[in-house]
Design a protein around this motif. Structure first.
Motif, PDB file in Angstrom:
ATOM      1  N   LYS A  22      22.743   6.994   8.669  1.00  0.00           N
ATOM      2  CA  LYS A  22      23.871   6.337   8.010  1.00  0.00           C
ATOM      3  C   LYS A  22      24.036   6.859   6.580  1.00  0.00           C
ATOM      4  O   LYS A  22      25.150   7.133   6.121  1.00  0.00           O
ATOM      5  CB  LYS A  22      23.630   4.821   7.999  1.00  0.00           C
ATOM      6  CG  LYS A  22      24.769   3.963   7.466  1.00  0.00           C
ATOM      7  CD  LYS A  22      24.298   2.519   7.341  1.00  0.00           C
ATOM      8  CE  LYS A  22      25.435   1.581   7.026  1.00  0.00           C
ATOM      9  NZ  LYS A  22      26.194   1.211   8.232  1.00  0.00           N
ATOM     10  N   ARG A  23      22.919   7.019   5.886  1.00  0.00           N
ATOM     11  CA  ARG A  23      22.970   7.466   4.495  1.00  0.00           C
ATOM     12  C   ARG A  23      23.190   8.973   4.389  1.00  0.00           C
ATOM     13  O   ARG A  23      23.917   9.434   3.506  1.00  0.00           O
ATOM     14  CB  ARG A  23      21.672   7.058   3.794  1.00  0.00           C
ATOM     15  CG  ARG A  23      21.566   5.554   3.579  1.00  0.00           C
ATOM     16  CD  ARG A  23      20.182   5.126   3.125  1.00  0.00           C
ATOM     17  NE  ARG A  23      20.152   3.714   2.751  1.00  0.00           N
ATOM     18  CZ  ARG A  23      19.044   3.038   2.466  1.00  0.00           C
ATOM     19  NH1 ARG A  23      17.856   3.649   2.505  1.00  0.00           N
ATOM     20  NH2 ARG A  23      19.108   1.762   2.131  1.00  0.00           N
ATOM     21  N   CYS A  24      22.581   9.740   5.281  1.00  0.00           N
ATOM     22  CA  CYS A  24      22.741  11.204   5.219  1.00  0.00           C
ATOM     23  C   CYS A  24      24.173  11.633   5.498  1.00  0.00           C
ATOM     24  O   CYS A  24      24.654  12.617   4.930  1.00  0.00           O
ATOM     25  CB  CYS A  24      21.811  11.871   6.225  1.00  0.00           C
ATOM     26  SG  CYS A  24      20.102  11.966   5.689  1.00  0.00           S
ATOM     27  N   THR A  25      24.850  10.923   6.389  1.00  0.00           N
ATOM     28  CA  THR A  25      26.200  11.327   6.807  1.00  0.00           C
ATOM     29  C   THR A  25      27.277  10.497   6.127  1.00  0.00           C
ATOM     30  O   THR A  25      28.417  10.473   6.593  1.00  0.00           O
ATOM     31  CB  THR A  25      26.331  11.187   8.331  1.00  0.00           C
ATOM     32  OG1 THR A  25      26.129   9.803   8.706  1.00  0.00           O
ATOM     33  CG2 THR A  25      25.297  12.038   9.049  1.00  0.00           C
ATOM     34  N   LEU A  26      26.915   9.844   5.045  1.00  0.00           N
ATOM     35  CA  LEU A  26      27.826   8.899   4.394  1.00  0.00           C
ATOM     36  C   LEU A  26      29.151   9.534   3.984  1.00  0.00           C
ATOM     37  O   LEU A  26      30.209   8.910   4.069  1.00  0.00           O
ATOM     38  CB  LEU A  26      27.135   8.286   3.171  1.00  0.00           C
ATOM     39  CG  LEU A  26      27.919   7.222   2.394  1.00  0.00           C
ATOM     40  CD1 LEU A  26      28.189   6.013   3.280  1.00  0.00           C
ATOM     41  CD2 LEU A  26      27.157   6.801   1.147  1.00  0.00           C
ATOM     42  N   LEU A  27      29.124  10.774   3.546  1.00  0.00           N
ATOM     43  CA  LEU A  27      30.317  11.427   3.004  1.00  0.00           C
ATOM     44  C   LEU A  27      31.156  12.122   4.080  1.00  0.00           C
ATOM     45  O   LEU A  27      32.221  12.659   3.767  1.00  0.00           O
ATOM     46  CB  LEU A  27      29.919  12.439   1.925  1.00  0.00           C
ATOM     47  CG  LEU A  27      29.166  11.860   0.715  1.00  0.00           C
ATOM     48  CD1 LEU A  27      28.796  12.965  -0.256  1.00  0.00           C
ATOM     49  CD2 LEU A  27      30.003  10.791   0.018  1.00  0.00           C
TER      50      LEU A  27
END
Length: 403
Positions: free
Chosen positions: A122-127
């Motif tokens: 979730k955090r790695c692909t946030l952008l």
């Protein structure tokens, strides 16, 4: 569906920084690192990528997910690490069938691992846009066969789909409905779920047993069971049911939530009491539609017995008995002639007598279980009949006095 995010924040006053020569420059390749701005990779810039990935091996999944929020560059390096064979081998645990370690402790550990892994992704692909996020995640998770719709040979003894579901639940928590709808469409395209559902709802019950089981396990373990709020579960259940007409929705509900046996998803016919309980919990509209259908099709005896068990469930669960009476009164209006209505009411009275005799014979035959269930059912039925007819008398007297 989406959680509300608190957008309030506190502004930190501007501070004047003093230049200091005391900060060591262990990670700097330049004589004066203070004179140049640090890259988004920070002090890790001086490290070879291999060393950075070795450091990641010593961090927990939760710590790696925290590190991924440092900067876009760090996040990208972590994504690259996940894509390596060593990274995926470490992160994508596949110990879903370990019989020696089976039990609540083992299940809890691997489920917690995939919950943390969902937060990491979730955090790695946030952008990334939603579509790109899903494509990347699928590319990584495609290596795990037990995450696929029919990927596991022993799905009943596998914890793969529950782990996959918890991963997706963590990943999509807080997303708005449009994004979650895209997730559902992506999963349907990936698994061909709509076509598989069409096969089972258009076939006779039990004719596609293995497929019914796969659909049940996928819908429950991946889409429905991990949510703590009913509104979230209702959202995903709505996505499953919405494309289908009511008769197919009922069939899908039975496959997804009905009883299960070691061999069949749809075993023997339900007890009429359980059918009555399901109708009550389904709400007035579905309950009336189901009963009105029986009335229109002339299935009066079945309808009368159903009225009896609706009253029995109301008595057992302490529901208002006048609800069952008013439902019967509403169904009466479906019949077009007074003769049909009188026959229906006579059938209800006969059904009370027949069911009472059936339960009495069961008690007198000595067919007792440990908790005297047969006797208790008879006890509740007698009280249900008395309270049901009491409500009928109240309704009749009120209508008589009002005229």
């Amino acid at each position: 569906m989406a959680s509300r995010i608190n957008t309030s924040f506190t502004l930190i006053p501007n501070q004047k920084y003093r230049r200091s020569n005391r900060r060591p420059s262990y990670f700097s390749n330049t004589p004066d690192s203070d004179s140049q701005p640090l890259s988004t990779f920070g002090n890790f810039k001086a490290l070879p990528l291999e060393i950075f990935q070795i450091i990641l091996r010593y961090l927990s999944v939760k710590d790696i997910s925290m590190l991924s929020m440092v900067s876009k560059t760090v996040s990208q390096h972590i994504i690259n690490y996940i894509s390596t064979s060593s990274g995926s081998k470490r992160l994508l645990l596949q110990d879903f069938h370990n019989l020696e370690l089976s039990g609540r402790k083992q299940d809890s550990a691997i489920l917690n691992h995939y919950r943390c892994l969902g937060l990491l992704f979730k955090r790695c692909t946030l952008l990334l846009p939603t579509k790109e996020r899903l494509k990347y995640i699928h590319k990584i998770l495609a290596e795990v066969s037990c995450f696929k719709f029919s990927g596991c040979a022993v799905p009943m003894q596998c914890s793969g789909l529950p782990c996959y579901g918890l991963f997706l639940q963590t990943l999509t928590a807080g997303w708005d409905e449009l994004e979650c709808h895209r997730v559902y469409n992506f999963l349907c395209e990936l698994t061909n779920l709509s076509r598989k559902m069409q096969t089972v709802v258009c076939s006779k019950p039990g004719s596609a047993r293995k497929l019914e089981l796969r659909i049940r396990l996928f819908c429950r373990n991946v889409l429905l069971d991990h949510w703590t709020h009913r509104s979230d579960s209702a959202f995903w259940l709505t996505r499953i049911l919405k494309p289908w007409p009511m008769v197919n929705q009922a069939r899908l509900l039975y496959i997804i939530f009905g009883p299960i046996s070691p061999h069949d998803v749809v075993p023997r016919e339900w007890l009429l009491e359980n059918n009555a309980r399901l109708l009550i919990l389904s709400g007035n509209n579905i309950c009336f539609t189901f009963m009105a259908s029986k009335a229109v099709n002339g299935r009066v005896i079945e309808l009368a017995r159903l009225i009896v068990f609706l009253a029995l469930v109301c008595e057992k669960e302490l529901y208002c008995m006048d609800w069952a009476v008013k439902m019967m009164q509403k169904v009466c209006k479906v019949f077009s002639t007074p003769v049909e209505r009188n026959n229906f009411l006579q059938s209800v009275a006969n059904a009370f007598a027949c069911v009472t005799m059936e339960m009495l014979q069961s008690v007198m035959s000595g067919d007792h279980d440990e908790d005297n269930r047969s006797f208790l059912n008879l006890f509740h039925l007698v009280h249900a009949q008395a309270n049901f007819h009491k409500e009928v008398l109240y309704l009749t007297m009120m209508n008589t006095l009002s005229t």
